[in-house]
Design a protein around this motif. Structure first.
Motif, PDB file in Angstrom:
ATOM      1  N   LEU A 191       0.832  -1.198   0.000  1.00 43.24           N
ATOM      2  CA  LEU A 191       0.000   0.000   0.000  1.00 43.24           C
ATOM      3  C   LEU A 191       0.868   1.251   0.000  1.00 43.24           C
ATOM      4  O   LEU A 191       0.616   2.202  -0.744  1.00 43.24           O
ATOM      5  CB  LEU A 191      -0.942   0.008   1.204  1.00 43.24           C
ATOM      6  N   LEU A 199       0.975   4.262  -2.721  1.00 43.12           N
ATOM      7  CA  LEU A 199       0.781   5.676  -2.376  1.00 43.12           C
ATOM      8  C   LEU A 199       1.943   6.537  -2.834  1.00 43.12           C
ATOM      9  O   LEU A 199       1.779   7.724  -3.110  1.00 43.12           O
ATOM     10  CB  LEU A 199       0.592   5.833  -0.865  1.00 43.12           C
ATOM     11  N   LEU A 206      -6.016   3.802  -6.622  1.00 35.43           N
ATOM     12  CA  LEU A 206      -5.725   5.142  -6.107  1.00 35.43           C
ATOM     13  C   LEU A 206      -6.932   6.060  -6.280  1.00 35.43           C
ATOM     14  O   LEU A 206      -7.213   6.893  -5.413  1.00 35.43           O
ATOM     15  CB  LEU A 206      -4.497   5.735  -6.796  1.00 35.43           C
ATOM     16  N   LEU A 259      -9.081   5.422  -3.418  1.00 34.74           N
ATOM     17  CA  LEU A 259      -8.554   6.011  -2.184  1.00 34.74           C
ATOM     18  C   LEU A 259      -8.666   7.533  -2.183  1.00 34.74           C
ATOM     19  O   LEU A 259      -8.744   8.152  -1.119  1.00 34.74           O
ATOM     20  CB  LEU A 259      -7.085   5.606  -1.988  1.00 34.74           C
ATOM     21  N   GLU A 314      -5.532  16.626  -1.589  1.00 37.24           N
ATOM     22  CA  GLU A 314      -5.002  15.285  -1.843  1.00 37.24           C
ATOM     23  C   GLU A 314      -3.638  15.054  -1.208  1.00 37.24           C
ATOM     24  O   GLU A 314      -3.374  13.979  -0.669  1.00 37.24           O
ATOM     25  CB  GLU A 314      -4.939  14.957  -3.332  1.00 37.24           C
ATOM     26  N   ARG A 322      -3.020  12.034   1.272  1.00 31.18           N
ATOM     27  CA  ARG A 322      -2.002  11.034   0.928  1.00 31.18           C
ATOM     28  C   ARG A 322      -0.997  10.898   2.072  1.00 31.18           C
ATOM     29  O   ARG A 322      -0.605   9.785   2.432  1.00 31.18           O
ATOM     30  CB  ARG A 322      -1.303  11.435  -0.375  1.00 31.18           C
ATOM     31  N   LYS A 367      -2.598   8.893   4.870  1.00 32.88           N
ATOM     32  CA  LYS A 367      -2.672   7.474   4.531  1.00 32.88           C
ATOM     33  C   LYS A 367      -1.288   6.821   4.653  1.00 32.88           C
ATOM     34  O   LYS A 367      -1.179   5.694   5.120  1.00 32.88           O
ATOM     35  CB  LYS A 367      -3.250   7.285   3.120  1.00 32.88           C
ATOM     36  N   ARG A 368      -0.251   7.545   4.262  1.00 33.87           N
ATOM     37  CA  ARG A 368       1.120   7.036   4.422  1.00 33.87           C
ATOM     38  C   ARG A 368       1.449   6.888   5.906  1.00 33.87           C
ATOM     39  O   ARG A 368       2.030   5.892   6.327  1.00 33.87           O
ATOM     40  CB  ARG A 368       2.111   7.997   3.766  1.00 33.87           C
ATOM     41  N   ASP A 375      -7.935   1.401   4.114  1.00 31.71           N
ATOM     42  CA  ASP A 375      -7.260   1.627   2.829  1.00 31.71           C
ATOM     43  C   ASP A 375      -6.864   0.313   2.163  1.00 31.71           C
ATOM     44  O   ASP A 375      -6.978   0.164   0.944  1.00 31.71           O
ATOM     45  CB  ASP A 375      -6.039   2.520   3.016  1.00 31.71           C
ATOM     46  N   THR A 412      -8.356  -0.902  -1.440  1.00 29.29           N
ATOM     47  CA  THR A 412      -7.426  -1.218  -2.529  1.00 29.29           C
ATOM     48  C   THR A 412      -7.664  -2.632  -3.056  1.00 29.29           C
ATOM     49  O   THR A 412      -7.789  -2.844  -4.270  1.00 29.29           O
ATOM     50  CB  THR A 412      -5.965  -1.064  -2.046  1.00 29.29           C
TER      51      THR A 412
END
Length: 192
Positions: A32, A36, A66, A69, A93, A97, A100-101, A140, A144
């Motif tokens: 994942l 990303l 993506l 997401l 975004e 992002r 999410k990371r 996430d 995905t």
């Protein structure tokens, strides 16, 4: 407790995972993170504050996972709605992002800490903040994998659940279902 979360004193949660489950979760989280992409670090000498306010992309990602997401804020509408979605994406975004990371990295760090202890499996004890990161990462991962499997909201027939073992999608379906169970028990654990 094996395979599902339970509440712990102080507001966190715990789950017993074996060595294989830890390896699978870690592998999925790393994949994942690769999807990303790396975070945008300011170049040496560049103003970090300017980087913080740099505009992001205005077009949806080409990769369907993506795009799932990072969906358009205003759906697929007329030109005016697409323009609003584009502006919204430009200013949100990059932060989304990054979050999410951060969620994915928190999951990996938690699993690495258990692996570094040299245990073949363990009871992971998560703080309330860890739980938030895990919920984000599990969500996430499911989005995905669900996109790759082409799962839709209308998927009531459950044909994916009846795949033969020889179907190459079977391991992804099993991971999708397992992550869903983990996510569900974590949510239930955190409910008052």
């Amino acid at each position: 407790m094996a395979g599902h979360f339970e509440a712990v004193p102080g507001g966190g949660a715990a789950v017993a995972l074996d060595e294989v489950e830890i390896s699978i979760l870690r592998s999925l989280a790393v994949q994942l993170l690769e999807l990303l992409g790396p975070g945008d670090e300011p170049a040496q000498g560049e103003d970090p504050l300017a980087q913080l306010f740099a505009p992001g992309p205005s077009e949806p990602p080409a990769d369907p996972a993506l795009a799932r997401l990072f969906p358009d804020a205003y759906g697929n509408g007329d030109d005016e709605l697409r323009e609003y979605s584009s502006e919204f994406r430009r200013f949100t975004e990059n932060d989304l992002r990054d979050r999410k990371r951060e969620d994915g990295m928190a999951l990996v760090r938690t699993l690495d800490a258990v692996t570094a202890a040299g245990e073949n499996g363990a009871v992971l004890k998560l703080t309330p903040e860890d739980c938030r990161h895990w919920l984000g990462a599990l969500n996430d991962l499911r989005l995905t994998i669900g996109t790759r499997l082409e799962v839709t909201d209308e998927d009531e027939g459950g044909e994916l659940y009846r795949l033969p073992d020889s179907d190459p999608r079977k391991p992804m379906v099993m991971a999708y279902l397992w992550l869903g169970a983990l996510q569900e028990t974590l949510v239930e654990t955190l409910m008052p």
